[in-house]
Design an enzyme around this catalytic site. Sequence first.
Site, PDB file in Angstrom:
ATOM      1  N   ARG A 116     -28.255  27.723   3.812  1.00 32.38           N
ATOM      2  CA  ARG A 116     -26.865  27.222   3.735  1.00 32.38           C
ATOM      3  C   ARG A 116     -25.913  28.318   4.207  1.00 32.38           C
ATOM      4  NH1 ARG A 116     -27.067  25.847  -2.409  1.00 32.38           N
ATOM      5  NH2 ARG A 116     -29.297  26.280  -2.401  1.00 32.38           N
ATOM      6  N   ASN A 169     -37.512  21.154 -13.982  1.00 29.69           N
ATOM      7  CA  ASN A 169     -36.548  21.408 -12.909  1.00 29.69           C
ATOM      8  C   ASN A 169     -37.092  20.667 -11.694  1.00 29.69           C
ATOM      9  OD1 ASN A 169     -34.854  22.364 -10.956  1.00 29.69           O
ATOM     10  ND2 ASN A 169     -35.337  24.525 -11.273  1.00 29.69           N
ATOM     11  N   ARG A 225     -33.033  20.637 -16.015  1.00 32.65           N
ATOM     12  CA  ARG A 225     -31.977  21.248 -15.231  1.00 32.65           C
ATOM     13  C   ARG A 225     -31.339  20.135 -14.388  1.00 32.65           C
ATOM     14  NH1 ARG A 225     -32.534  26.264 -11.138  1.00 32.65           N
ATOM     15  NH2 ARG A 225     -30.329  26.470 -10.726  1.00 32.65           N
ATOM     16  N   GLU A 232     -33.399  30.954 -16.404  1.00 33.78           N
ATOM     17  CA  GLU A 232     -32.703  29.673 -16.582  1.00 33.78           C
ATOM     18  C   GLU A 232     -33.493  28.730 -17.491  1.00 33.78           C
ATOM     19  OE1 GLU A 232     -32.806  30.114 -12.410  1.00 33.78           O
ATOM     20  OE2 GLU A 232     -30.863  29.150 -12.181  1.00 33.78           O
ATOM     21  N   HIS A 241     -25.204  27.573 -10.456  1.00 32.13           N
ATOM     22  CA  HIS A 241     -26.032  28.648 -11.041  1.00 32.13           C
ATOM     23  C   HIS A 241     -25.554  29.007 -12.453  1.00 32.13           C
ATOM     24  CE1 HIS A 241     -26.837  29.908  -6.623  1.00 32.13           C
ATOM     25  NE2 HIS A 241     -27.858  29.219  -7.081  1.00 32.13           N
TER      26      HIS A 241
END
Length: 395
Positions: free
Chosen positions: A242, A9, A94, A380, A182
């Site tokens: 964000r 990732n 990822r 994940e 996600h």
Amino acid sequence: MNDYALVLNAGSSSLKFCVFQRPQQEGWRLAARGQIEGIGTAPRLSAKDDGGKSLADERLDAGSVRDGRAAVDVLAAWLRARYGGARVLGVGHRVVHGGARFTSPTVVSRQLLAELAELIPLAPLHQPYNLAAIEAVFERLPDVPQVACFDTSFHRGQPAVAEVLPLPLDLRQHGLQRYGFHGLSYEYIASVLPSVAPEMAGGRVIVAHLGSGASLCALKEGRSVDSTLGFTALDGLCMGTRPGTLDPGVVLYLFQSLNLSPKDVEALLYKKSGLLGISGISNDMRDLLYRSEPEARLAVEYFVYRAAREIGALAAVLGGVDGLVFTAGIGENSAEIRRRICMASGWLGVELDAEENVGHGPRISTRQSRVSVWVIPTNEELMIARHTGTLLGLR
Ligand code: AMP
């Protein structure tokens, strides 16, 4: 030593990795999880085994670990030293954006890389680094197959009303639509629900992925029907840096009246807003939760407010809610944030069991709660390892 699959990732300043082995042919077992962080500034390699025992923790030479490629070299050397005779069976990555086209994980080819590069403007702060890591593995291990796993794929198949952006067709043909992110986290949660919470797995479930990036996903019978992130990873909930949903008129104002440049606005929206923007103190929920400054309190209140508001919106999409799942850094670890969101969602029939909540569940609602509420750690990386194994036919 067993052969292994590697999961990567890659971000702008870090390369996270997991080593998975499959000693008994059944399921992937985590052998190591680590990262090279501070790439380009103060690089450091750390890794732990499945039980949390440290396998590596060392400062790296800043001059020689200036970018992601150099980080891949460091990782390759560490893997060679540690797993000597074992083979890398495959590398799963990822990749944040798969656009409309990539509805499932895909084996990497040069052609695929070129297509994914076209999506860089849709995820400028993530996609280039994801692709650079694939390139780096290509160059160094050309015979090792790679698989790209997208954060958007799980959401494909949503109804048209959930995907459409209400803009003219000629513009939408440029790929302007809601994608959602996600997805690997939601796919993992959906995959374990039948065993963890079978009574609601086939029903209407809202999953709250609350980490430094945050979003909600509405699941119907285990499939994503809507989510709060849209065209980019800026929409929906308030996040660490964000803003989440923002009146687009604000962005026009920043350009037209405050004369900010596109780069300034990009930095503002991705790195300076959200919890950090409101509080002016930190993007980390742990730093903000129990502070007394009014700005810190407002940041936390806004985070909870947006989450509860969007839970209500997705409840409307689903026509009611059977289950609510909290996951990711804040969702898994902050009983206080879960408590506040559940209090604000009481009108939906959410009834929290205070003791179970403090103990992190896994079930944190009372027996009579109309909505059953759970804390389920996401994974994940395991999802990526599973996809990589399946696509490459690894045994
Ligand atoms: P993630 O992006 O999923 O790794 O989540 C990272 C975020 O989780 C951090 O920025 C923290 O804000 C948050 N976090 C982790 N542990 C806690 C905790 N015990 N309480 C509140 N927030 C936490």
